[in-house]
Design a protein around this motif. Structure first.
Motif, PDB file in Angstrom:
ATOM      1  N   ALA A  41       0.814  -1.217   0.000  1.00 13.55           N
ATOM      2  CA  ALA A  41       0.000   0.000   0.000  1.00 13.55           C
ATOM      3  C   ALA A  41       0.847   1.266   0.000  1.00 13.55           C
ATOM      4  CB  ALA A  41      -0.915   0.009   1.220  1.00 13.55           C
ATOM      5  N   GLU A  42       2.132   1.134   0.250  1.00  6.79           N
ATOM      6  CA  GLU A  42       2.966   2.330   0.428  1.00  6.79           C
ATOM      7  C   GLU A  42       2.945   3.294  -0.763  1.00  6.79           C
ATOM      8  OE1 GLU A  42       7.412   3.631   2.011  1.00  6.79           O
ATOM      9  OE2 GLU A  42       6.989   1.534   1.554  1.00  6.79           O
ATOM     10  N   PRO A  43       3.025   2.815  -2.033  1.00  4.11           N
ATOM     11  CA  PRO A  43       3.002   3.778  -3.140  1.00  4.11           C
ATOM     12  C   PRO A  43       1.750   4.647  -3.164  1.00  4.11           C
ATOM     13  CG  PRO A  43       3.737   1.636  -3.917  1.00  4.11           C
ATOM     14  CD  PRO A  43       3.253   1.435  -2.516  1.00  4.11           C
ATOM     15  N   VAL A  44       0.595   4.072  -2.836  1.00  8.75           N
ATOM     16  CA  VAL A  44      -0.647   4.852  -2.831  1.00  8.75           C
ATOM     17  C   VAL A  44      -0.658   5.840  -1.680  1.00  8.75           C
ATOM     18  CG1 VAL A  44      -3.159   4.720  -2.616  1.00  8.75           C
ATOM     19  CG2 VAL A  44      -1.939   2.998  -3.951  1.00  8.75           C
ATOM     20  N   ILE A  45      -0.185   5.413  -0.517  1.00 11.46           N
ATOM     21  CA  ILE A  45      -0.215   6.261   0.678  1.00 11.46           C
ATOM     22  C   ILE A  45       0.769   7.414   0.577  1.00 11.46           C
ATOM     23  CG2 ILE A  45       0.248   6.281   3.168  1.00 11.46           C
ATOM     24  CD1 ILE A  45      -0.826   3.379   3.210  1.00 11.46           C
ATOM     25  N   THR A  46       1.929   7.153  -0.007  1.00 15.59           N
ATOM     26  CA  THR A  46       2.979   8.179  -0.032  1.00 15.59           C
ATOM     27  C   THR A  46       3.136   8.857  -1.391  1.00 15.59           C
ATOM     28  OG1 THR A  46       4.718   6.577  -0.618  1.00 15.59           O
ATOM     29  CG2 THR A  46       4.263   6.912   1.731  1.00 15.59           C
TER      30      THR A  46
ATOM     31  N   GLU B 115       1.135   9.474  -8.085  1.00  6.22           N
ATOM     32  CA  GLU B 115       0.673   8.090  -8.134  1.00  6.22           C
ATOM     33  C   GLU B 115      -0.788   8.026  -8.562  1.00  6.22           C
ATOM     34  OE1 GLU B 115       0.620   3.869  -7.697  1.00  6.22           O
ATOM     35  OE2 GLU B 115       2.124   5.390  -8.173  1.00  6.22           O
ATOM     36  N   PHE B 116      -1.595   8.957  -8.094  1.00  2.00           N
ATOM     37  CA  PHE B 116      -3.009   9.027  -8.488  1.00  2.00           C
ATOM     38  C   PHE B 116      -3.120   9.162 -10.006  1.00  2.00           C
ATOM     39  CE2 PHE B 116      -6.783  11.536  -9.514  1.00  2.00           C
ATOM     40  CZ  PHE B 116      -7.791  10.854  -8.859  1.00  2.00           C
ATOM     41  N   ASN B 117      -2.325  10.046 -10.587  1.00  2.00           N
ATOM     42  CA  ASN B 117      -2.369  10.263 -12.039  1.00  2.00           C
ATOM     43  C   ASN B 117      -1.852   9.045 -12.797  1.00  2.00           C
ATOM     44  OD1 ASN B 117      -3.453  12.829 -11.759  1.00  2.00           O
ATOM     45  ND2 ASN B 117      -1.451  13.830 -11.736  1.00  2.00           N
TER      46      ASN B 117
ATOM     47  N   TYR C  16      -8.520  14.079  -7.573  1.00  2.00           N
ATOM     48  CA  TYR C  16      -7.534  13.871  -6.512  1.00  2.00           C
ATOM     49  C   TYR C  16      -7.890  14.694  -5.279  1.00  2.00           C
ATOM     50  CZ  TYR C  16      -3.217  13.932  -3.861  1.00  2.00           C
ATOM     51  OH  TYR C  16      -2.290  13.815  -2.857  1.00  2.00           O
ATOM     52  N   LYS C  17      -7.860  14.027  -4.131  1.00  7.00           N
ATOM     53  CA  LYS C  17      -8.048  14.697  -2.858  1.00  7.00           C
ATOM     54  C   LYS C  17      -6.951  14.211  -1.919  1.00  7.00           C
ATOM     55  CE  LYS C  17     -11.246  15.398   0.984  1.00  7.00           C
ATOM     56  NZ  LYS C  17     -12.555  15.020   1.589  1.00  7.00           N
ATOM     57  N   GLU C  18      -6.153  15.117  -1.463  1.00  7.54           N
ATOM     58  CA  GLU C  18      -5.025  14.739  -0.614  1.00  7.54           C
ATOM     59  C   GLU C  18      -5.510  14.154   0.711  1.00  7.54           C
ATOM     60  OE1 GLU C  18      -0.734  16.591   0.632  1.00  7.54           O
ATOM     61  OE2 GLU C  18      -2.483  17.885   0.866  1.00  7.54           O
ATOM     62  N   GLU C  19      -4.978  12.996   1.034  1.00  9.19           N
ATOM     63  CA  GLU C  19      -5.256  12.353   2.316  1.00  9.19           C
ATOM     64  C   GLU C  19      -3.923  11.991   2.943  1.00  9.19           C
ATOM     65  OE1 GLU C  19      -8.238   9.965   3.380  1.00  9.19           O
ATOM     66  OE2 GLU C  19      -9.728  11.199   2.336  1.00  9.19           O
ATOM     67  N   ILE C  20      -3.681  12.486   4.113  1.00  8.01           N
ATOM     68  CA  ILE C  20      -2.403  12.252   4.778  1.00  8.01           C
ATOM     69  C   ILE C  20      -2.594  11.234   5.901  1.00  8.01           C
ATOM     70  CG2 ILE C  20      -0.542  13.290   6.134  1.00  8.01           C
ATOM     71  CD1 ILE C  20      -1.112  15.923   4.656  1.00  8.01           C
ATOM     72  N   TRP C  21      -1.885  10.118   5.770  1.00  8.98           N
ATOM     73  CA  TRP C  21      -1.865   9.119   6.836  1.00  8.98           C
ATOM     74  C   TRP C  21      -0.594   9.318   7.659  1.00  8.98           C
ATOM     75  CZ3 TRP C  21      -3.630   3.542   5.201  1.00  8.98           C
ATOM     76  CH2 TRP C  21      -4.890   3.617   4.585  1.00  8.98           C
ATOM     77  N   ARG C  22      -0.753   9.245   8.965  1.00 10.93           N
ATOM     78  CA  ARG C  22       0.389   9.399   9.867  1.00 10.93           C
ATOM     79  C   ARG C  22       0.631   8.093  10.618  1.00 10.93           C
ATOM     80  NH1 ARG C  22      -2.946  13.791  10.032  1.00 10.93           N
ATOM     81  NH2 ARG C  22      -2.050  15.821   9.505  1.00 10.93           N
ATOM     82  N   ASP C  23       1.848   7.943  11.094  1.00 17.25           N
ATOM     83  CA  ASP C  23       2.194   6.789  11.933  1.00 17.25           C
ATOM     84  C   ASP C  23       1.751   5.477  11.274  1.00 17.25           C
ATOM     85  OD1 ASP C  23       3.231   5.390  14.037  1.00 17.25           O
ATOM     86  OD2 ASP C  23       1.766   6.082  15.531  1.00 17.25           O
ATOM     87  N   VAL C  24       2.214   5.280  10.023  1.00 16.15           N
ATOM     88  CA  VAL C  24       1.849   4.099   9.259  1.00 16.15           C
ATOM     89  C   VAL C  24       2.875   2.986   9.507  1.00 16.15           C
ATOM     90  CG1 VAL C  24       1.335   3.169   6.976  1.00 16.15           C
ATOM     91  CG2 VAL C  24       0.809   5.573   7.494  1.00 16.15           C
ATOM     92  N   HIS C  25       2.382   1.802   9.799  1.00 14.87           N
ATOM     93  CA  HIS C  25       3.241   0.636   9.988  1.00 14.87           C
ATOM     94  C   HIS C  25       2.960  -0.338   8.847  1.00 14.87           C
ATOM     95  CE1 HIS C  25       4.300   1.617  14.286  1.00 14.87           C
ATOM     96  NE2 HIS C  25       3.231   2.388  14.084  1.00 14.87           N
ATOM     97  N   TYR C  26       3.964  -0.579   8.017  1.00 12.46           N
ATOM     98  CA  TYR C  26       3.797  -1.475   6.870  1.00 12.46           C
ATOM     99  C   TYR C  26       4.141  -2.896   7.290  1.00 12.46           C
ATOM    100  CZ  TYR C  26       3.460   2.823   4.214  1.00 12.46           C
ATOM    101  OH  TYR C  26       3.051   4.049   3.743  1.00 12.46           O
ATOM    102  N   ILE C  27       3.190  -3.793   7.083  1.00 12.76           N
ATOM    103  CA  ILE C  27       3.352  -5.171   7.541  1.00 12.76           C
ATOM    104  C   ILE C  27       3.441  -6.106   6.345  1.00 12.76           C
ATOM    105  CG2 ILE C  27       2.324  -4.874   9.813  1.00 12.76           C
ATOM    106  CD1 ILE C  27      -0.351  -5.700   8.701  1.00 12.76           C
ATOM    107  N   SER C  28       4.005  -7.281   6.568  1.00 16.66           N
ATOM    108  CA  SER C  28       4.213  -8.217   5.466  1.00 16.66           C
ATOM    109  C   SER C  28       3.947  -9.639   5.926  1.00 16.66           C
ATOM    110  CB  SER C  28       5.640  -8.085   4.913  1.00 16.66           C
ATOM    111  OG  SER C  28       6.594  -8.332   5.932  1.00 16.66           O
ATOM    112  N   GLU C  29       3.991 -10.532   4.977  1.00 18.28           N
ATOM    113  CA  GLU C  29       3.726 -11.955   5.179  1.00 18.28           C
ATOM    114  C   GLU C  29       4.500 -12.520   6.373  1.00 18.28           C
ATOM    115  OE1 GLU C  29       2.567 -15.888   4.682  1.00 18.28           O
ATOM    116  OE2 GLU C  29       1.780 -14.163   3.577  1.00 18.28           O
ATOM    117  N   GLY C  30       3.782 -13.201   7.271  1.00 18.39           N
ATOM    118  CA  GLY C  30       4.423 -13.902   8.375  1.00 18.39           C
ATOM    119  C   GLY C  30       4.635 -13.083   9.632  1.00 18.39           C
ATOM    120  N   GLU C  31       4.442 -11.779   9.547  1.00 22.70           N
ATOM    121  CA  GLU C  31       4.599 -10.953  10.745  1.00 22.70           C
ATOM    122  C   GLU C  31       3.429 -11.164  11.695  1.00 22.70           C
ATOM    123  OE1 GLU C  31       7.026  -7.249   8.656  1.00 22.70           O
ATOM    124  OE2 GLU C  31       5.378  -6.842  10.018  1.00 22.70           O
ATOM    125  N   GLU C  32       3.586 -10.687  12.916  1.00 19.38           N
ATOM    126  CA  GLU C  32       2.516 -10.725  13.896  1.00 19.38           C
ATOM    127  C   GLU C  32       2.038  -9.311  14.201  1.00 19.38           C
ATOM    128  OE1 GLU C  32       2.807 -14.634  16.824  1.00 19.38           O
ATOM    129  OE2 GLU C  32       3.508 -12.693  17.537  1.00 19.38           O
TER     130      GLU C  32
END
Length: 298
Positions: A75-80, A85-87, A113-129
């Motif tokens: 999800a990181e490319p869309v969030i950041t 990226e929208f275009n 396009y409408k700017e949405e700012i997410w803060r304190d994002v934790h990117y998780i992946s396969e196998g994590e808890e």
């Protein structure tokens, strides 16, 4: 209607956030209040995938309560990525609709396009808890419906939050998406989705909590039904191609004649996914004619 889960235990965790906009935000806030809860009572949010009916409330909830949010790393490319990226995504969808033989001016949903700012994002992946209500849940990446879909599995009890990966009440669409930034080839979502379903079928899932509809059990039988439905659709498309070569839009009109306007994209995505599957099985081949792809039987 999307289901948002408030999981209470040693801590409180919010799973998914509803649609974007103040109306959805205040509806969710009101529902929580009925249960004597507020956004500030939660430790964090987890987004099961990046479709807006599940991720749309993140920014407003963070403005209210400052909650950290956990989401799959794809999800990181869309969030950041912001407007760039929208275009890029809009160009891809325009090109995809045109290559299907449809008209982007008629069959693409108009987005601004409408700017949405997410803060304190934790990117998780396969196998994590991750912790939900204070209990550990394993993250399993199950792309197909979207590239960011995850299951959240409590291995001790089998309790699983499945997002839109499995929904008893309806067959899930495997949506066409652009390739990741810097890549040329788009994903083949239905092929991915079938692989993810087979993987889920082999897991010890107990009670499953879906993003739409009621909790359910018996995922093995349900997954078998969904795989059979994919095969049946491929057989239908095979019959439709017997008389002549056709593009995706032509097939879509025959399979989903009720779809009109921008909703046609849903059908185009479905048909393209099945054609990807048939091509991987050497049942069809495609040929580009004047920027439009046509499919023929082999």
């Amino acid at each position: 209607m999307v289901v948002v889960y408030a999981v209470l235990g040693e801590t409180a965790t919010l799973i998914d956030t509803g649609n974007p906009g103040e109306k959805s935000f205040y509806q969710l806030k009101s529902l929580l209040k009925e249960h004597k809860l507020a956004f500030t009572d939660f430790d964090h949010m987890i987004v099961t995938h990046m479709h807006t009916d599940h991720s749309g409330g993140v920014s407003l909830i963070q403005e209210e309560a400052g909650l950290p949010v956990y989401v799959h790393e794809l999800a990181e490319p869309v969030i950041t990525g912001g407007e760039t990226e929208f275009n890029r995504m809009n160009v891809f969808f325009n090109d995809f609709i045109r290559q299907c033989g449809a008209n982007p001016c008629v069959h693409q949903h108009t987005r601004k396009y409408k700017e949405e700012i997410w803060r304190d994002v934790h990117y998780i992946s396969e196998g994590e808890e991750v912790y939900i209500g204070g209990k550990p849940y394993k993250v399993l990446h199950v792309p197909g419906h979207s590239q960011t879909d995850i299951l959240l599995l409590n291995e001790q009890k089998g309790i699983t939050f499945v997002g839109d990966h499995i929904i008893p009440e309806l067959a899930v669409n495997a949506f066409i998406e652009p390739p990741p930034p810097g890549k040329k080839e788009r994903p083949a979502p239905l092929i991915q989705y079938r692989e993810s379903l087979r993987r889920s079928r082999d897991l010890q899932l107990g009670k499953c909590y879906s993003g739409h509809g009621k909790p359910f059990t018996g995922h093995i039988e349900l997954i078998g039904k969904r795989l059979d439905q994919h095969d049946a659709r491929c057989q239908q498309i095979h019959r439709l191609l017997k008389d002549r070569d056709k593009n995706v839009y032509e097939i879509c009109q025959e399979v989903y004649p009720h779809l009109k306007g921008s909703i046609v994209f849903l059908g185009l995505s479905q048909i393209q996914g099945h054609l990807d599957l048939m091509e991987s099985r050497n049942e069809v081949m495609k040929e580009k004619r004047n920027s439009i792809f046509y499919y023929r039987l082999l």
